[in-house]
Enzyme design. Structure first.
Site, PDB file in Angstrom:
ATOM      1  N   GLU A 130      -5.950 -68.846 -11.750  1.00 24.01           N
ATOM      2  CA  GLU A 130      -6.324 -67.479 -12.454  1.00 24.01           C
ATOM      3  C   GLU A 130      -7.677 -68.610 -13.678  1.00 24.01           C
ATOM      4  O   GLU A 130      -8.284 -67.713 -14.453  1.00 24.01           O
ATOM      5  CB  GLU A 130      -6.033 -66.562 -13.048  1.00 24.01           C
ATOM      6  CG  GLU A 130      -4.622 -67.222 -13.802  1.00 24.01           C
ATOM      7  CD  GLU A 130      -3.520 -67.163 -13.031  1.00 24.01           C
ATOM      8  OE1 GLU A 130      -3.504 -67.853 -12.144  1.00 24.01           O
ATOM      9  OE2 GLU A 130      -2.284 -67.508 -13.383  1.00 24.01           O
ATOM     10  N   ARG A 131      -7.190 -69.963 -13.161  1.00 24.05           N
ATOM     11  CA  ARG A 131      -7.715 -70.311 -14.169  1.00 24.05           C
ATOM     12  C   ARG A 131      -9.363 -71.401 -14.071  1.00 24.05           C
ATOM     13  O   ARG A 131      -9.404 -71.090 -15.596  1.00 24.05           O
ATOM     14  CB  ARG A 131      -7.100 -72.574 -14.528  1.00 24.05           C
ATOM     15  CG  ARG A 131      -5.628 -71.492 -15.769  1.00 24.05           C
ATOM     16  CD  ARG A 131      -4.428 -72.548 -15.018  1.00 24.05           C
ATOM     17  NE  ARG A 131      -2.740 -72.591 -15.218  1.00 24.05           N
ATOM     18  CZ  ARG A 131      -2.171 -73.704 -14.588  1.00 24.05           C
ATOM     19  NH1 ARG A 131      -2.258 -74.417 -15.073  1.00 24.05           N
ATOM     20  NH2 ARG A 131      -1.126 -73.024 -13.589  1.00 24.05           N
TER      21      ARG A 131
ATOM     22  N   PHE B 198      -4.883 -75.022  -9.059  1.00 17.81           N
ATOM     23  CA  PHE B 198      -5.478 -74.710 -10.375  1.00 17.81           C
ATOM     24  C   PHE B 198      -6.756 -75.875 -10.140  1.00 17.81           C
ATOM     25  O   PHE B 198      -8.039 -76.330 -10.185  1.00 17.81           O
ATOM     26  CB  PHE B 198      -5.771 -74.661 -12.166  1.00 17.81           C
ATOM     27  CG  PHE B 198      -5.287 -75.856 -12.661  1.00 17.81           C
ATOM     28  CD1 PHE B 198      -5.821 -77.066 -12.997  1.00 17.81           C
ATOM     29  CD2 PHE B 198      -3.878 -76.475 -12.411  1.00 17.81           C
ATOM     30  CE1 PHE B 198      -5.825 -78.306 -13.344  1.00 17.81           C
ATOM     31  CE2 PHE B 198      -3.655 -77.176 -13.206  1.00 17.81           C
ATOM     32  CZ  PHE B 198      -3.961 -78.149 -13.725  1.00 17.81           C
TER      33      PHE B 198
ATOM     34  N   LYS C 256      -5.856 -65.689  -3.035  1.00 19.46           N
ATOM     35  CA  LYS C 256      -5.324 -64.960  -4.351  1.00 19.46           C
ATOM     36  C   LYS C 256      -5.514 -66.593  -4.979  1.00 19.46           C
ATOM     37  O   LYS C 256      -4.612 -67.267  -5.624  1.00 19.46           O
ATOM     38  CB  LYS C 256      -4.039 -64.752  -4.547  1.00 19.46           C
ATOM     39  CG  LYS C 256      -4.280 -64.052  -5.459  1.00 19.46           C
ATOM     40  CD  LYS C 256      -3.583 -65.051  -7.225  1.00 19.46           C
ATOM     41  CE  LYS C 256      -2.988 -65.486  -7.679  1.00 19.46           C
ATOM     42  NZ  LYS C 256      -3.315 -66.824  -8.974  1.00 19.46           N
TER      43      LYS C 256
ATOM     44  N   GLU D 265       7.585 -84.404 -13.035  1.00 15.43           N
ATOM     45  CA  GLU D 265       5.831 -83.469 -12.608  1.00 15.43           C
ATOM     46  C   GLU D 265       5.654 -83.975 -13.937  1.00 15.43           C
ATOM     47  O   GLU D 265       5.732 -82.953 -14.440  1.00 15.43           O
ATOM     48  CB  GLU D 265       5.202 -83.216 -11.545  1.00 15.43           C
ATOM     49  CG  GLU D 265       4.262 -83.009 -11.135  1.00 15.43           C
ATOM     50  CD  GLU D 265       4.003 -82.444 -10.466  1.00 15.43           C
ATOM     51  OE1 GLU D 265       4.232 -80.735 -10.242  1.00 15.43           O
ATOM     52  OE2 GLU D 265       2.374 -82.942  -9.342  1.00 15.43           O
TER      53      GLU D 265
ATOM     54  N   SER E 260       3.106 -75.326  -8.141  1.00 15.08           N
ATOM     55  CA  SER E 260       3.949 -75.500  -8.590  1.00 15.08           C
ATOM     56  C   SER E 260       6.005 -75.806  -7.471  1.00 15.08           C
ATOM     57  O   SER E 260       5.463 -74.449  -7.071  1.00 15.08           O
ATOM     58  CB  SER E 260       4.864 -75.601  -9.477  1.00 15.08           C
ATOM     59  OG  SER E 260       4.474 -74.141  -9.860  1.00 15.08           O
TER      60      SER E 260
ATOM     61  N   CYS F  50      -1.265 -83.732  -6.576  1.00 11.65           N
ATOM     62  CA  CYS F  50      -0.557 -83.079  -5.956  1.00 11.65           C
ATOM     63  C   CYS F  50      -0.278 -84.544  -5.767  1.00 11.65           C
ATOM     64  O   CYS F  50       0.907 -84.968  -5.491  1.00 11.65           O
ATOM     65  CB  CYS F  50      -0.534 -82.401  -5.705  1.00 11.65           C
ATOM     66  SG  CYS F  50      -1.378 -82.705  -4.303  1.00 11.65           S
TER      67      CYS F  50
HETATM   68  P1  NAD Z   1       1.024 -72.540 -10.550  1.00 19.41           P
HETATM   69  O1  NAD Z   1       2.913 -73.156  -9.408  1.00 19.41           O
HETATM   70  O2  NAD Z   1       1.494 -72.742 -11.799  1.00 19.41           O
HETATM   71  O3  NAD Z   1       0.760 -72.058  -9.719  1.00 19.41           O
HETATM   72  C1  NAD Z   1      -0.069 -71.691  -8.337  1.00 19.41           C
HETATM   73  C2  NAD Z   1      -0.380 -70.468  -8.336  1.00 19.41           C
HETATM   74  O4  NAD Z   1       0.978 -69.706  -8.662  1.00 19.41           O
HETATM   75  C3  NAD Z   1      -1.269 -69.453  -8.293  1.00 19.41           C
HETATM   76  O5  NAD Z   1      -2.720 -68.903  -8.089  1.00 19.41           O
HETATM   77  C4  NAD Z   1      -0.875 -68.911  -9.836  1.00 19.41           C
HETATM   78  O6  NAD Z   1      -1.849 -67.453 -10.405  1.00 19.41           O
HETATM   79  C5  NAD Z   1       0.367 -68.355  -9.315  1.00 19.41           C
HETATM   80  N1  NAD Z   1       1.233 -68.426 -10.222  1.00 19.41           N
HETATM   81  C6  NAD Z   1       1.999 -68.861 -10.735  1.00 19.41           C
HETATM   82  N2  NAD Z   1       2.795 -68.222 -11.509  1.00 19.41           N
HETATM   83  C7  NAD Z   1       2.892 -67.442 -10.965  1.00 19.41           C
HETATM   84  C8  NAD Z   1       4.379 -66.989 -10.606  1.00 19.41           C
HETATM   85  N3  NAD Z   1       4.833 -66.797 -11.455  1.00 19.41           N
HETATM   86  N4  NAD Z   1       5.107 -65.794  -9.511  1.00 19.41           N
HETATM   87  C9  NAD Z   1       3.777 -65.866  -8.292  1.00 19.41           C
HETATM   88  N5  NAD Z   1       2.423 -66.669  -9.070  1.00 19.41           N
HETATM   89  C10 NAD Z   1       2.694 -67.522  -9.512  1.00 19.41           C
HETATM   90  O7  NAD Z   1       0.319 -74.507  -9.791  1.00 19.41           O
HETATM   91  P2  NAD Z   1      -1.140 -75.084 -10.832  1.00 19.41           P
HETATM   92  O8  NAD Z   1      -0.456 -75.015 -12.220  1.00 19.41           O
HETATM   93  O9  NAD Z   1      -2.250 -73.986 -10.541  1.00 19.41           O
HETATM   94  O10 NAD Z   1      -1.204 -76.307 -10.089  1.00 19.41           O
HETATM   95  C11 NAD Z   1      -0.425 -77.224 -10.008  1.00 19.41           C
HETATM   96  C12 NAD Z   1       0.872 -77.618  -9.222  1.00 19.41           C
HETATM   97  O11 NAD Z   1       0.000 -77.590  -7.831  1.00 19.41           O
HETATM   98  C13 NAD Z   1       1.235 -78.922 -10.092  1.00 19.41           C
HETATM   99  O12 NAD Z   1       2.689 -78.945  -9.395  1.00 19.41           O
HETATM  100  C14 NAD Z   1       1.031 -79.814  -8.163  1.00 19.41           C
HETATM  101  O13 NAD Z   1       1.795 -80.495  -7.806  1.00 19.41           O
HETATM  102  C15 NAD Z   1       1.044 -78.755  -7.133  1.00 19.41           C
HETATM  103  N6  NAD Z   1       0.049 -79.002  -5.736  1.00 19.41           N
HETATM  104  C16 NAD Z   1       0.513 -79.368  -4.908  1.00 19.41           C
HETATM  105  C17 NAD Z   1      -0.233 -80.097  -3.824  1.00 19.41           C
HETATM  106  C18 NAD Z   1       0.628 -79.939  -2.154  1.00 19.41           C
HETATM  107  O14 NAD Z   1      -0.207 -79.672  -1.715  1.00 19.41           O
HETATM  108  N7  NAD Z   1       1.605 -80.176  -2.367  1.00 19.41           N
HETATM  109  C19 NAD Z   1      -1.387 -79.738  -4.235  1.00 19.41           C
HETATM  110  C20 NAD Z   1      -1.938 -79.087  -5.418  1.00 19.41           C
HETATM  111  C21 NAD Z   1      -1.456 -78.952  -6.073  1.00 19.41           C
END
Ligand code: NAD
Length: 498
Positions: free
Chosen positions: A175-176, A148, A172, A382, A225, A280
């Site tokens: 969704e937020r 998101f 994909k 984090e 994450s 991140c």
């Molecule tokens: P998230 O892991 O909750 O969601 C990321 C994606 O995974 C979304 O599209 C979501 O729909 C999907 N998802 C969520 N739960 C899932 C599940 N159980 N099974 C399969 N898919 C699922 O992350 P977020 O809250 O959207 O974003 C924040 C996180 O992303 C933080 O941890 C941040 O550090 C990380 N991030 C990392 C980078 C990087 O380059 N390393 C860049 C941006 C964000």
């Protein structure tokens, strides 16, 4: 209420089943719904991408790049609309939203170099009348799953490059905050991308699992994450897919006694509190070498944190907006409670912030902890909110040991005037992206982005030269045209030039 639709084979496809709420984080109200794809909807996108692939893989790279040139122009023309959409659903300020879009556009510019990027290597006469070359060929149908916090930039890290390399892409998004991502994808179609080369399917775990399990999907790029990154990496690679999964972070800034403290404070303010800490690459730990630096840092930070301009992201001239959801707010305030309970010294407390006129928004004010120690959850985890922790250490070596012992290794930086300390830090720190007097060392689009340790699963970093390698398969071709009328006897020894 508007339901954000999928984009499949060039058409908007309405929700057929489940939906999720999309919030305006500044007011706390549900502003839209988003469709959550089931497996049948996802299969439509896969079928579309598969049908578009044969023609797209054979389209000259220069023609593929021309679509990206037009796309870049459209992105620039529509910057205001895109920034507004990002801000309305994510909560970040308009200026910050425009900044992420600009960094995303850099990736489109890089993709415009497709003809050059896809040039193989050629060797004449590797043997008698034998020439050899290597070719970079597309993989086929590939997918991206994005977080998101950068609804414009992170998808733009992925699909422009994947597409100019000749692949068809299924995105994909989170969704937020799906609206800006969808809007940008529609601009790429307007730029002339054939139907099916990019499909956008909204959804949650069900859609992601369907992408992991679909045999037609050959590669997965994930950013989000760490627990989900690990899951996608292990489930995807188990099925023989190429997977690149970027995860979470805990980024440390080291402040040396000789640092230019005023500049370091300005840098830390932006890096810790910009985008409400939802980056991140956000700096969430300041490691002070010596008590003198720590005391001076606290003294300078406190008034600046208390003076942060916080309000609805869509207003102008702000430093910080709200967190993305009520759940994110609860999580961040829960960590602040835990920090207090575990004995850290809470210097500035953002928990009770109320923004006049936006009383139900998901706001948390800038928060500062001092005397944080490595076993506290505010240090290990984090937090992904506007919380900066100060850890006091006695030497650069101790600071580096602390960073190297942390499970994450996304970004880090050092503030110093001493070249020797900076060089040692760059050489020996176990982190993928390092800044020297640069707080957010996010590589430009012609380098690649990636952390170490549990911040990245996979062998290649995202975008840039590594992105080209990730989205292509190398084929080595050896070709011989024997001279007419020559006949050679069978050779049973292994062919060589010996
Ligand atoms: P998230 O892991 O909750 O969601 C990321 C994606 O995974 C979304 O599209 C979501 O729909 C999907 N998802 C969520 N739960 C899932 C599940 N159980 N099974 C399969 N898919 C699922 O992350 P977020 O809250 O959207 O974003 C924040 C996180 O992303 C933080 O941890 C941040 O550090 C990380 N991030 C990392 C980078 C990087 O380059 N390393 C860049 C941006 C964000």
């Amino acid at each position: 209420m508007t339901v954000v639709a999928h984009l499949i084979h060039g058409e908007l496809v309405a929700a057929t089943g489940r939906t999720a709420d999309v919030y305006n984080p500044s007011t706390g109200e549900v502003s839209k719904q988003v469709a959550l794809a089931d497996r049948a909807t996802l299969q439509q996108a896969i079928d579309s991408a598969k049908s578009a692939f044969p023609a797209w893989r054979n389209t000259p790279p220069a023609k593929r790049a021309q679509v990206m040139y037009r796309f870049k122009q459209l992105l620039e023309q529509h910057e205001a609309t895109i920034s507004q959409l990002i801000s309305e659903e994510h909560g970040k300020t308009l200026e910050d939203a425009a900044g992420e879009l600009k960094r995303g556009i850099e990736n489109v510019e890089f993709a415009c170099g497709a003809p050059e990027l896809l040039k193989g290597e050629y060797s004449r006469n590797v043997g008698p009348n034998i020439d050899a070359w290597s070719d970079l060929q597309p993989i086929g149908v590939v997918a991206g799953i994005t977080p998101f916090n950068f609804p414009a930039m992170v998808p733009l890290w992925m699909y422009p490059l994947a597409i100019v390399c000749g692949n068809c892409f299924i995105l994909k998004p989170s969704e937020r905050d799906p609206s800006s991502t969808l809007y940008i994808a529609q601009l790429l179609l307007e730029a002339g991308l054939p139907k099916g080369v990019l499909n956008v399917v909204h959804g949650d775990k069900e859609a992601v699992d369907a992408l992991i399990e679909a045999p037609e999907v050959k590669a997965l790029s994930f950013v989000g994450s760490t627990p989900i990154a690990e899951y996608i990496y292990s489930e995807g690679t188990k099925r023989g897919k190429r997977v690149q999964a970027l995860g979470g972070a805990k980024n440390h800034a080291v402040l040396m006694p000789d640092a230019d403290l005023d500049n370091a404070v300005s840098a830390l303010m932006g890096a810790a509190y910009g985008s409400c800490g939802e980056r991140c690459m956000a700096i969430s730990v300041a490691v002070c070498v010596g008590d003198q630096v720590a005391d001076a840092l606290v003294e300078k930070l406190v008034p600046q944190i208390q003076g942060l301009k916080i309000g609805a992201g869509t207003s102008c001239g702000l430093d910080m907006g709200p967190l993305v959801t009520g759940a994110a707010k609860e999580r961040v305030t829960g960590y602040i409670d835990a920090g207090v309970a575990q004995g850290a010294s809470l210097v500035v407390d953002g928990r009770d912030l109320v923004v006049a006129g936006n009383e139900n928004g998901f706001f948390v004010g800038g928060t500062l902890f001092d005397r944080v120690t490595p076993e506290m959850s505010i240090y290990t985890d984090e937090i992904f909110g506007p919380v900066l922790c100060i850890v006091r250490v006695g030497s650069l070596e101790a600071a580096m040991q602390l960073i190297n012992d942390h499970e994450y290794g996304n970004g880090t930086c050092i503030f110093t005037r001493d070249g020797e300390s900076a060089r040692l830090f760059c050489d020996e720190i176990e982190v993928g992206m390092v800044g020297v007097n640069v707080p957010l060392p996010v590589p430009v689009s012609y380098h690649s982005f990636g952390g170490w340790k549990r911040s990245l699963f996979g062998d290649l970093h995202a975008y840039g030269p590594d992105g080209v390698r990730f989205y292509t398969r190398k084929k080595a071709i050896t070709q011989r045209w024997p001279q007419r009328a020559s006949h050679e006897a069978a050779q049973f020894a292994f062919p060589s030039n010996g």
